[in-house]
Design a protein around this motif. Structure first.
Motif, PDB file in Angstrom:
ATOM      1  N   ARG A  86       9.737 -11.395 -13.217  1.00 25.28           N
ATOM      2  CA  ARG A  86       8.465 -10.630 -13.344  1.00 25.28           C
ATOM      3  C   ARG A  86       7.809  -9.181 -11.641  1.00 25.28           C
ATOM      4  O   ARG A  86       6.906  -8.644 -12.543  1.00 25.28           O
ATOM      5  N   ASP A  87       9.008  -9.610 -11.204  1.00 19.47           N
ATOM      6  CA  ASP A  87       8.633  -8.683 -10.743  1.00 19.47           C
ATOM      7  C   ASP A  87       9.023  -7.213 -10.683  1.00 19.47           C
ATOM      8  O   ASP A  87       8.440  -6.357 -10.523  1.00 19.47           O
ATOM      9  N   GLU A  88       9.631  -6.692 -12.062  1.00 19.31           N
ATOM     10  CA  GLU A  88       9.901  -5.913 -12.227  1.00 19.31           C
ATOM     11  C   GLU A  88       9.204  -5.614 -13.313  1.00 19.31           C
ATOM     12  O   GLU A  88       8.807  -4.037 -13.271  1.00 19.31           O
ATOM     13  N   ALA A  89       8.234  -6.442 -13.980  1.00 23.03           N
ATOM     14  CA  ALA A  89       7.065  -5.989 -14.579  1.00 23.03           C
ATOM     15  C   ALA A  89       6.129  -5.450 -13.913  1.00 23.03           C
ATOM     16  O   ALA A  89       5.426  -4.302 -14.395  1.00 23.03           O
ATOM     17  N   THR A  90       5.808  -6.076 -13.168  1.00 20.06           N
ATOM     18  CA  THR A  90       4.401  -5.678 -11.712  1.00 20.06           C
ATOM     19  C   THR A  90       5.024  -4.450 -11.227  1.00 20.06           C
ATOM     20  O   THR A  90       3.426  -3.862 -10.827  1.00 20.06           O
ATOM     21  N   LEU A  91       6.203  -4.567 -10.944  1.00 20.70           N
ATOM     22  CA  LEU A  91       6.380  -2.870 -10.154  1.00 20.70           C
ATOM     23  C   LEU A  91       6.670  -1.662 -10.906  1.00 20.70           C
ATOM     24  O   LEU A  91       5.742  -0.848  -9.992  1.00 20.70           O
ATOM     25  N   PHE A  92       6.454  -2.355 -12.259  1.00 18.06           N
ATOM     26  CA  PHE A  92       7.311  -1.053 -12.955  1.00 18.06           C
ATOM     27  C   PHE A  92       5.649  -0.718 -13.574  1.00 18.06           C
ATOM     28  O   PHE A  92       4.859   1.065 -12.958  1.00 18.06           O
ATOM     29  N   VAL A  93       4.538  -1.369 -13.609  1.00 18.50           N
ATOM     30  CA  VAL A  93       2.988  -1.104 -13.880  1.00 18.50           C
ATOM     31  C   VAL A  93       2.560  -1.011 -12.521  1.00 18.50           C
ATOM     32  O   VAL A  93       1.750   0.366 -11.852  1.00 18.50           O
ATOM     33  N   GLY A  94       3.347  -1.776 -11.425  1.00 21.11           N
ATOM     34  CA  GLY A  94       2.033  -0.569  -9.949  1.00 21.11           C
ATOM     35  C   GLY A  94       3.027   0.874  -9.795  1.00 21.11           C
ATOM     36  O   GLY A  94       1.923   1.483  -9.205  1.00 21.11           O
ATOM     37  N   ARG A 126      -0.333  -1.309  -4.536  1.00 17.92           N
ATOM     38  CA  ARG A 126       1.023  -3.072  -5.348  1.00 17.92           C
ATOM     39  C   ARG A 126      -0.523  -3.812  -5.400  1.00 17.92           C
ATOM     40  O   ARG A 126       0.830  -4.602  -7.141  1.00 17.92           O
ATOM     41  N   ALA A 127      -1.817  -4.470  -5.282  1.00 18.17           N
ATOM     42  CA  ALA A 127      -1.872  -5.685  -5.901  1.00 18.17           C
ATOM     43  C   ALA A 127      -2.863  -5.071  -6.770  1.00 18.17           C
ATOM     44  O   ALA A 127      -2.379  -5.767  -7.893  1.00 18.17           O
ATOM     45  N   LEU A 128      -3.018  -3.814  -8.236  1.00 12.70           N
ATOM     46  CA  LEU A 128      -2.614  -3.763  -9.419  1.00 12.70           C
ATOM     47  C   LEU A 128      -1.702  -3.323 -10.300  1.00 12.70           C
ATOM     48  O   LEU A 128      -1.929  -4.663 -10.748  1.00 12.70           O
ATOM     49  N   GLY A 129      -0.474  -3.916  -9.654  1.00 12.41           N
ATOM     50  CA  GLY A 129       0.277  -4.344 -10.136  1.00 12.41           C
ATOM     51  C   GLY A 129       0.840  -5.985 -10.558  1.00 12.41           C
ATOM     52  O   GLY A 129       0.868  -6.481 -11.681  1.00 12.41           O
ATOM     53  N   GLU A 130       0.569  -6.143  -9.569  1.00 14.64           N
ATOM     54  CA  GLU A 130       0.310  -8.145  -9.392  1.00 14.64           C
ATOM     55  C   GLU A 130      -0.403  -8.024  -9.933  1.00 14.64           C
ATOM     56  O   GLU A 130      -0.454  -9.198 -10.698  1.00 14.64           O
ATOM     57  N   ARG A 169      -7.744   8.380  -4.494  1.00 18.96           N
ATOM     58  CA  ARG A 169      -6.281   9.509  -4.111  1.00 18.96           C
ATOM     59  C   ARG A 169      -5.642   8.759  -2.496  1.00 18.96           C
ATOM     60  O   ARG A 169      -4.876   8.109  -3.256  1.00 18.96           O
ATOM     61  N   ARG A 170      -6.263   8.836  -1.969  1.00 15.98           N
ATOM     62  CA  ARG A 170      -6.076   7.737  -0.886  1.00 15.98           C
ATOM     63  C   ARG A 170      -5.562   6.459  -1.012  1.00 15.98           C
ATOM     64  O   ARG A 170      -4.182   5.712  -0.105  1.00 15.98           O
ATOM     65  N   MET A 171      -6.319   5.559  -1.110  1.00 12.66           N
ATOM     66  CA  MET A 171      -5.988   4.105  -1.377  1.00 12.66           C
ATOM     67  C   MET A 171      -5.079   4.143  -2.104  1.00 12.66           C
ATOM     68  O   MET A 171      -4.392   3.171  -2.332  1.00 12.66           O
ATOM     69  N   LEU A 172      -4.850   4.728  -4.061  1.00  5.54           N
ATOM     70  CA  LEU A 172      -3.593   4.755  -4.659  1.00  5.54           C
ATOM     71  C   LEU A 172      -2.274   4.800  -3.484  1.00  5.54           C
ATOM     72  O   LEU A 172      -1.182   4.401  -4.281  1.00  5.54           O
ATOM     73  N   LYS A 173      -2.328   5.824  -2.467  1.00 10.92           N
ATOM     74  CA  LYS A 173      -0.775   6.166  -1.622  1.00 10.92           C
ATOM     75  C   LYS A 173      -0.671   4.664  -0.918  1.00 10.92           C
ATOM     76  O   LYS A 173       0.080   4.768  -0.730  1.00 10.92           O
ATOM     77  N   PHE A 229      -3.187  -7.068 -11.667  1.00 15.17           N
ATOM     78  CA  PHE A 229      -3.884  -6.284 -13.100  1.00 15.17           C
ATOM     79  C   PHE A 229      -3.001  -7.089 -13.907  1.00 15.17           C
ATOM     80  O   PHE A 229      -3.010  -7.515 -15.394  1.00 15.17           O
ATOM     81  N   GLY A 230      -1.832  -5.983 -12.839  1.00 13.48           N
ATOM     82  CA  GLY A 230      -0.235  -6.340 -14.164  1.00 13.48           C
ATOM     83  C   GLY A 230       0.417  -7.745 -15.039  1.00 13.48           C
ATOM     84  O   GLY A 230       0.569  -7.691 -16.014  1.00 13.48           O
ATOM     85  N   GLY A 231      -0.328  -8.409 -13.645  1.00 12.56           N
ATOM     86  CA  GLY A 231       0.657  -9.637 -14.331  1.00 12.56           C
ATOM     87  C   GLY A 231      -0.529  -9.950 -15.411  1.00 12.56           C
ATOM     88  O   GLY A 231       0.257 -11.014 -15.917  1.00 12.56           O
ATOM     89  N   GLN A 232      -1.595 -10.180 -14.975  1.00 12.61           N
ATOM     90  CA  GLN A 232      -2.565 -10.815 -15.895  1.00 12.61           C
ATOM     91  C   GLN A 232      -2.841  -9.840 -17.574  1.00 12.61           C
ATOM     92  O   GLN A 232      -3.103 -10.420 -18.671  1.00 12.61           O
ATOM     93  N   TRP A 233      -3.204  -8.518 -17.245  1.00 12.58           N
ATOM     94  CA  TRP A 233      -2.600  -8.042 -18.559  1.00 12.58           C
ATOM     95  C   TRP A 233      -2.029  -8.282 -20.053  1.00 12.58           C
ATOM     96  O   TRP A 233      -1.170  -8.379 -20.541  1.00 12.58           O
ATOM     97  N   LEU A 234      -0.397  -8.691 -18.853  1.00  9.08           N
ATOM     98  CA  LEU A 234       0.801  -8.917 -19.301  1.00  9.08           C
ATOM     99  C   LEU A 234       0.907  -9.903 -19.922  1.00  9.08           C
ATOM    100  O   LEU A 234       1.944 -10.139 -20.386  1.00  9.08           O
ATOM    101  N   ALA A 235      -0.239 -10.774 -19.650  1.00 12.16           N
ATOM    102  CA  ALA A 235       0.020 -12.365 -19.520  1.00 12.16           C
ATOM    103  C   ALA A 235       1.930 -13.016 -19.578  1.00 12.16           C
ATOM    104  O   ALA A 235       1.578 -13.758 -20.072  1.00 12.16           O
TER     105      ALA A 235
END
Length: 646
Positions: free
Chosen positions: A395-403, A356-360, A347-351, A362-368
């Motif tokens: 790209r930023d819209e998608a990764t920021l949104f996923v993040g 934001r690396a999750l969006g960049e 919980r702490r680390m997600l805050k 994970f998100g960038g690769q998942w969304l291809a």
């Protein structure tokens, strides 16, 4: 209440019961006759369509001996792909389809394995707990250097691109090999880092920018003076640096090697900083820094990860970077393996902004979408407004949104349908959304006029552009993207003999592109896959190849209607999103699978369904809030344990 076949199968497979398969349904008496009526004419000894022959399965034992075939049969039945709607194929009733699905789920829905255990060499067919030591990805290398020295200088950009494997992510150890060119680039990258923080000792600290001076203090914590010999000062600096770089306390023998490098440089009359620099470079090119290495136990078997390895698994999952001081402290105190402590750290680390690396990543690769603006680029003459700035904003819209969905604990279903996105002035203008000023990306509540078209991932320019050709949209590529990334389907490559369609959407011989595609998908070799993919892509035809809204194509009104194999009809992105929300269990299962593969850094198999099912249960009980997914993965047996063979 009448349950759908999909729900019946889900409930059976998701169950953790270890009861034997149901005895109320007889394979020979009830299931085999249904296969003969609806399946064997195409998948029997004579035709074997798709290289599938179901005729040898004449008893339950043979079904259990080849479960993969029946998982595929269940998936096709569930999605109404088989029997095919088109042609003369006879269709089972809803009751017959539900019976087939429930029997398959009860019979092969369990691997009869204990979900609390983990892989050994003997059981690896069933358990996939082993995670090989792997090197850092480029993104992880950059982030680790940033957190190690306190400067975001991206030295890893000179490294070769990483490959993807497993569930489609570059965190998979099997794909993170080391080549001679990579070793050479690691040497260059280490020099880039040290050129900034320990250049050559000739510049005074006061001449340096404050951020560089602060980075030097992190490294040069001890300097020689009348009470401290150079070798002792170097040992202090190297020990502190190695502790953070290796993500664990270094062994005395490890430090002695680097001190020896320093001493030999001193013997050659190099300055203190020049000598220290050589030893620091040794740390930065050490496998203990470049690889995520988990220590082997003294005895063979399954063991619980220690606090320091677990801290690294956790930080590289959520941050794509090294542990911070709090994780190091908990590891030192041997408190991190405590379940409640782990939950609190998630919980702490997600805050933390580093999530934001999750969006960049994970998100960038998942969304291809990482190739948009590069290898994936619209025709410059047809779409002159598309440039690098617009591509970056997409790209930023998608990764920021996923993040935001993942780190702000939103419902995962926001990924399909939401009333907000991230925009700057350039992208808002592209979408015809007024009132956005400035180049900075920011969270924006979508106006009602844009909600129907732009809500969720399907309305984002990055996805729409990356699934188009340079001169036209592609319902096939867009439908394939929805099938694979959202619904978890597998789409085989087209037969080599099938001719490709035109590269433009202009009329040919009076036929629109959609009419030509309808002819193409009516061919027997193409129909099965196109029947699943194309309707999903047709629902996005109101978006042009660069993601702008349109109402006409080649002078004709846009035809955005589609019909799914189940018979459900829709038109346009809003109704398509509604159809996907009706299949939200498929989406949530797919998303859980993707995230688990990313976290573990390996491909998944049926044993990992234990974790995925636990994730789905937790999501269902908590309105699909994303934090529950991360907690379940981190607390799972595959994440916290591993197997070792001496």
């Amino acid at each position: 209440m009448r349950l759908s076949p999909s729900l019946i199968l889900f409930l059976i497979i998701a169950s953790q019961s270890t009861a034997a398969p149901t005895t109320q349904v007889s394979f020979e008496g009830q299931i085999r006759p249904l296969l003969g009526t609806y399946c064997l004419s195409c998948h029997g000894p004579e035709k074997k369509k798709g290289d599938l022959d179901l005729s040898p399965f004449n008893n339950t034992a043979k079904v259990l001996a080849d479960k993969d075939v029946w998982y595929d049969v269940a998936s096709r039945l569930e999605n109404h792909d088989m029997p095919p709607k088109k042609g003369k194929a006879k269709q089972p009733t809803d009751q017959e389809r539900a019976l087939l699905l429930s029997w398959i789920g009860a019979t092969v829905g369990h691997d009869q394995v204990d979900c609390s255990k983990i892989a050994t060499d003997e059981t690896q067919r069933f358990y996939r707990g082993h995670v090989m030591s792997r090197r850092l990805t480029r993104a992880e290398y950059n982030n680790t250097i940033r957190d190690l020295i306190g400067l975001d200088i991206h030295p890893g950009n000179i490294l070769p691109e990483d490959g993807a494997g497993g569930e489609g992510f570059d965190t998979v150890g099997d794909s993170l090999f080391i080549s001679a060119i990579q070793i050479e680039k690691y040497l260059q990258a280490a020099d880039q880092v040290l050129d900034v923080v320990v250049p050559d000792g000739t510049r005074g600290q006061g001449e340096m920018p404050p951020e560089i001076a602060e980075a030097r203090k992190r490294i040069l914590q001890s300097l020689p003076d009348k009470n401290t010999k150079p070798s002792a000062a170097a040992k202090t600096n190297l020990t502190n640096f190695a502790r953070r770089a290796f993500r664990r306390p270094p062994q005395p023998t490890e430090i002695d090697r680097f001190v020896t490098v320093f001493d030999r440089a001193q013997e050659r009359k190099l300055s203190f900083e020049a000598s220290l620099r050589l030893a620091l470079k040794g740390i930065l090119i050490s496998p203990r820094f470049l690889f995520l290495v988990e220590p082997e136990p003294e005895k063979e078997g399954v063991y619980k990860l220690g606090d320091y390895p677990l801290a690294s698994r956790l930080s590289y999952f959520l941050w794509s970077s090294m542990p911070d001081d709090e994780l190091f402290k908990l590891a030192e105190e041997k408190r991190l393996t405590d379940t409640e402590t782990l939950r609190q750290q998630v919980r702490r680390m997600l805050k933390d902004p580093r999530s934001r690396a999750l969006g960049e990543n994970f998100g960038g690769q998942w969304l291809a979408i990482n190739t948009i603006g590069g290898a994936s680029r619209p025709d410059a003459k047809r779409f002159p407004e598309f440039n690098d700035l617009l591509a970056a904003a997409m790209r930023d819209e998608a990764t920021l949104f996923v993040g935001a969905v993942l780190c702000e604990d939103h419902s995962l279903l926001d990924l399909i349908d939401s009333d907000y996105t991230f925009l700057n002035d350039r992208l808002a203008k592209h979408y015809a959304i007024p009132g956005i000023k400035g180049s900075e990306m920011r969270k924006v509540q979508l106006p009602e006029s844009a909600r129907a078209s732009r809500g969720g991932l399907l309305g984002m320019g990055a996805i729409l552009t990356s699934t188009s050709y340079p001169l036209r949209t592609s319902p096939v590529l867009r439908g394939k993207w929805v099938m694979e990334q959202i619904l978890g389907g597998k789409v085989p490559p087209p037969p080599p003999t099938v001719p490709s369609l035109s590269t433009d959407d202009a009329k040919i011989n009076g036929l629109t592109f959609r009419q030509r595609l309808e002819q193409h998908r009516s061919q027997p070799d193409c129909a099965a896959c196109h029947q699943k993919m194309d309707p999903l892509g047709f629902g996005l035809e109101n978006f042009d190849p660069v993601g702008r809204w349109r109402t006409a194509v080649a002078g004709e009104p846009v035809d955005a209607h589609g019909e799914l194999p189940s018979g459900e009809k829709f038109s346009g992105p809003a109704e398509l999103r509604h159809a996907l929300m009706q299949r939200r269990q498929e989406f949530l299962r797919t998303f859980c699978r993707k995230m688990l593969g990313y976290a573990l850094g390996r491909g998944l198999d049926r044993f990992d369904d234990c974790v995925i099912n636990d994730c789905l249960k937790a999501l269902e009980a908590n309105d699909d809030h994303s934090s529950l997914l991360f907690e379940q993965i981190v607390l799972s047996v595959p994440f916290r344990y591993r197997y070792s063979k001496k």
